[in-house]
Design an enzyme around this catalytic site. Structure first.
Site, PDB file in Angstrom:
ATOM      1  N   LYS A   1       0.800  -1.316   0.052  1.00 39.71           N
ATOM      2  CA  LYS A   1      -0.177  -0.049   0.015  1.00 39.71           C
ATOM      3  C   LYS A   1       1.011   1.226  -0.022  1.00 39.71           C
ATOM      4  O   LYS A   1       2.177   1.143   0.472  1.00 39.71           O
ATOM      5  CB  LYS A   1      -1.155   0.002   1.278  1.00 39.71           C
ATOM      6  CG  LYS A   1      -0.109  -0.017   2.582  1.00 39.71           C
ATOM      7  CD  LYS A   1      -1.003  -0.186   3.686  1.00 39.71           C
ATOM      8  CE  LYS A   1      -0.239  -0.095   5.266  1.00 39.71           C
ATOM      9  NZ  LYS A   1      -1.204  -0.634   6.168  1.00 39.71           N
TER      10      LYS A   1
ATOM     11  N   TYR B   1      15.409  30.059   7.052  1.00 43.00           N
ATOM     12  CA  TYR B   1      14.101  31.080   7.677  1.00 43.00           C
ATOM     13  C   TYR B   1      14.434  31.143   9.164  1.00 43.00           C
ATOM     14  O   TYR B   1      14.275  29.950   9.797  1.00 43.00           O
ATOM     15  CB  TYR B   1      12.993  30.654   7.244  1.00 43.00           C
ATOM     16  CG  TYR B   1      12.900  30.522   5.552  1.00 43.00           C
ATOM     17  CD1 TYR B   1      13.011  31.737   4.908  1.00 43.00           C
ATOM     18  CD2 TYR B   1      12.248  29.364   5.146  1.00 43.00           C
ATOM     19  CE1 TYR B   1      12.653  31.551   3.523  1.00 43.00           C
ATOM     20  CE2 TYR B   1      11.866  29.437   3.839  1.00 43.00           C
ATOM     21  CZ  TYR B   1      12.085  30.366   2.857  1.00 43.00           C
ATOM     22  OH  TYR B   1      11.839  30.523   1.513  1.00 43.00           O
TER      23      TYR B   1
HETATM   24  C1  LIG Z   1      -0.374  -1.720   6.906  1.00 43.47           C
HETATM   25  C2  LIG Z   1      -1.108  -2.848   7.386  1.00 43.47           C
HETATM   26  C3  LIG Z   1      -0.294  -4.073   7.422  1.00 43.47           C
HETATM   27  C4  LIG Z   1       1.284  -3.989   7.547  1.00 43.47           C
HETATM   28  O1  LIG Z   1       1.568  -3.358   8.599  1.00 43.47           O
HETATM   29  P1  LIG Z   1       3.294  -3.612   9.170  1.00 43.47           P
HETATM   30  O2  LIG Z   1       3.358  -3.207  10.422  1.00 43.47           O
HETATM   31  O3  LIG Z   1       3.715  -2.435   8.086  1.00 43.47           O
HETATM   32  O4  LIG Z   1       3.696  -4.897   8.644  1.00 43.47           O
HETATM   33  C5  LIG Z   1      -0.950  -5.196   7.735  1.00 43.47           C
HETATM   34  N1  LIG Z   1      -2.326  -5.184   7.807  1.00 43.47           N
HETATM   35  C6  LIG Z   1      -3.026  -4.158   7.655  1.00 43.47           C
HETATM   36  C7  LIG Z   1      -4.451  -4.366   7.866  1.00 43.47           C
HETATM   37  C8  LIG Z   1      -2.397  -2.950   7.126  1.00 43.47           C
HETATM   38  O5  LIG Z   1      -3.140  -1.833   7.212  1.00 43.47           O
END
Ligand SMILES: *Cc1c(COP(=O)(O)O)cnc(C)c1O
Length: 390
Positions: A44, A278
């Site tokens: 993702k 800045y």
């Molecule tokens: C993002 C996510 C994962 C992976 O999590 P990690 O801690 O990066 O391994 C697994 N399951 C779901 C539902 C997620 O949203």
């Protein structure tokens, strides 16, 4: 996401080098840690900023048999890009989502409530193809997922009815941890117990899932009793430890995949008492040299790391001087005069003495997940070690 096929020597302003051999080795290391389970590579958010399609391909080469995304659009993109011989699951749906496209693309779709079940059943009827549906239980995260008790009973009953009508297959029963990165947290055992109960309820009612799963990266790394049929690993695939308290990547046999670097754009000598960037939050303590690093918060370098972010410039560890601006920041080079164009490494695996994403997370008061995921689209991803070694 830009996938620039630039050679290593290209004079890029900045680059995020993505080491696909490291990614494949991480997937193999995770499979060895969870030998009884299949592995889902969670890709993702553009593979946590690493580039979804190349990372998904590399993960599959290394034995991942599932890919996971949050949104259906992300999952459909994987199919469009030719990732076909792999299960793909997505879990973050909203009403009116592309259910029919998902069914036709043979995605596994997560359903947490009746509205979603109704929409996927309607889509399957239109498509004339049964949907692959995974029922999500909220075992205590308090986010997505179906509540135990009456809600779960209703969802399971309606899913089974649709399955009998040939409109769907319940392919999975699953949940997600709240505190798997805090060893010994009482919620871990409580969620596991509730997950077993909710799975048992569904199976007694007649659900025959292909996979039952609850483990994310921290659970995969530290809680073997949570592995069930499938582990969903995200951050660990990219060689990052879910939390420094659990251990370093090396402690788990993982290697960071992304190296973020930039070419020093200017080196100049300035007198003492010179304000820098800045707000003049940094003032040179004496005559010195300053180096200009041409990346900023628009590229995902967190402004919260102003005055604290670490950078390896021409082989020496430096600290951001003053504020990080939209496109650039400055380091005090202490009188050194590296050539313009010298390499400034913000983070990488750490074996050349460079900082890691975890160092930036600490400097910015966040987690390494956020550091890599937010690296912006203006930074080209440069893929190295793409070929599968023989
Ligand atoms: C993002 C996510 C994962 C992976 O999590 P990690 O801690 O990066 O391994 C697994 N399951 C779901 C539902 C997620 O949203």
């Amino acid at each position: 996401m830009s996938e620039t096929p630039a050679p290593r020597s290209a004079p890029l302003r900045a680059r995020a080098e993505i080491d696909l051999a490291a990614l494949r080795a991480n997937v193999r290391a995770l499979r060895a840690l969870a030998p009884g389970a299949a592995l889902m590579a969670v890709v993702k958010s553009d593979a946590y900023g690493h580039g979804a399609v190349p990372c998904a391909r590399a993960a599959v080469e290394a034995g991942a048999t599932w890919l996971g995304t949050a949104t259906p659009e992300e999952a459909l993109e994987l199919r469009r890009e030719g990732l076909r011989d792999v299960r793909v699951m997505c879990w973050l749906w909203t009403p009116g989502g592309p259910w029919r496209e998902a069914v036709e693309a043979d995605l596994d779709v997560s359903v947490s409530g009746m509205w979603a079940l109704d929409e996927v059943v309607a889509a399957a009827r239109e498509a004339g193809v049964p949907a692959r549906v995974q029922l999500k239980a909220d075992t205590g995260l308090g986010r997505n997922g179906c509540q135990p008790g009456d809600d779960w009973a209703e969802l399971v009953a309606h899913a089974l009815r649709a399955e009998e009508a040939g409109l769907l297959r319940v392919t999975g029963l699953w949940s997600h941890f709240a505190c798997a990165d805090e060893p010994g947290h009482p919620s871990i055992a409580a969620q596991l117990t509730l997950f077993r109960e909710m799975v048992a309820y569904a199976e007694e009612a007649g659900v025959r899932p292909e996979v039952r799963h609850i483990a994310n990266s921290p659970a995969t790394l530290t809680l073997p009793e949570t592995h069930f049929d499938l582990v969903r690993t995200g951050v660990a695939v990219y060689g990052i430890s879910p939390s420094p308290e659990l251990g370093s990547p090396a402690d788990f046999g993982l290697r960071p995949v992304m190296t973020l670097s930039a070419s020093v754009a200017l080196v100049k000598r300035v007198p003492g008492g010179h304000g820098v960037s800045y707000g003049h939050h940094y003032v040179t303590p004496g005559e010195t040299t300053l180096g200009l690093v041409p990346v900023g918060y628009a590229d995902g370098v967190p402004r919260h790391a102003s005055g604290t972010g670490p950078v390896l410039v021409a082989g020496k560890w430096r600290t951001v001087a003053g504020r990080i601006a939209m496109d650039q920041f400055v380091v005090d080079l202490g009188g050194d005069e590296p050539e313009t164009g010298s390499e400034a490494i913000l983070f990488g695996p750490g074996d050349r003495g460079e900082p890691t994403a975890e160092d930036w997370a600490q400097a910015a008061g966040t987690i390494a997940y956020e550091i890599v995921t937010r690296i912006g689209s203006r930074i080209p991803r440069v893929y190295v070690n793409e070929g599968q070694p023989g």
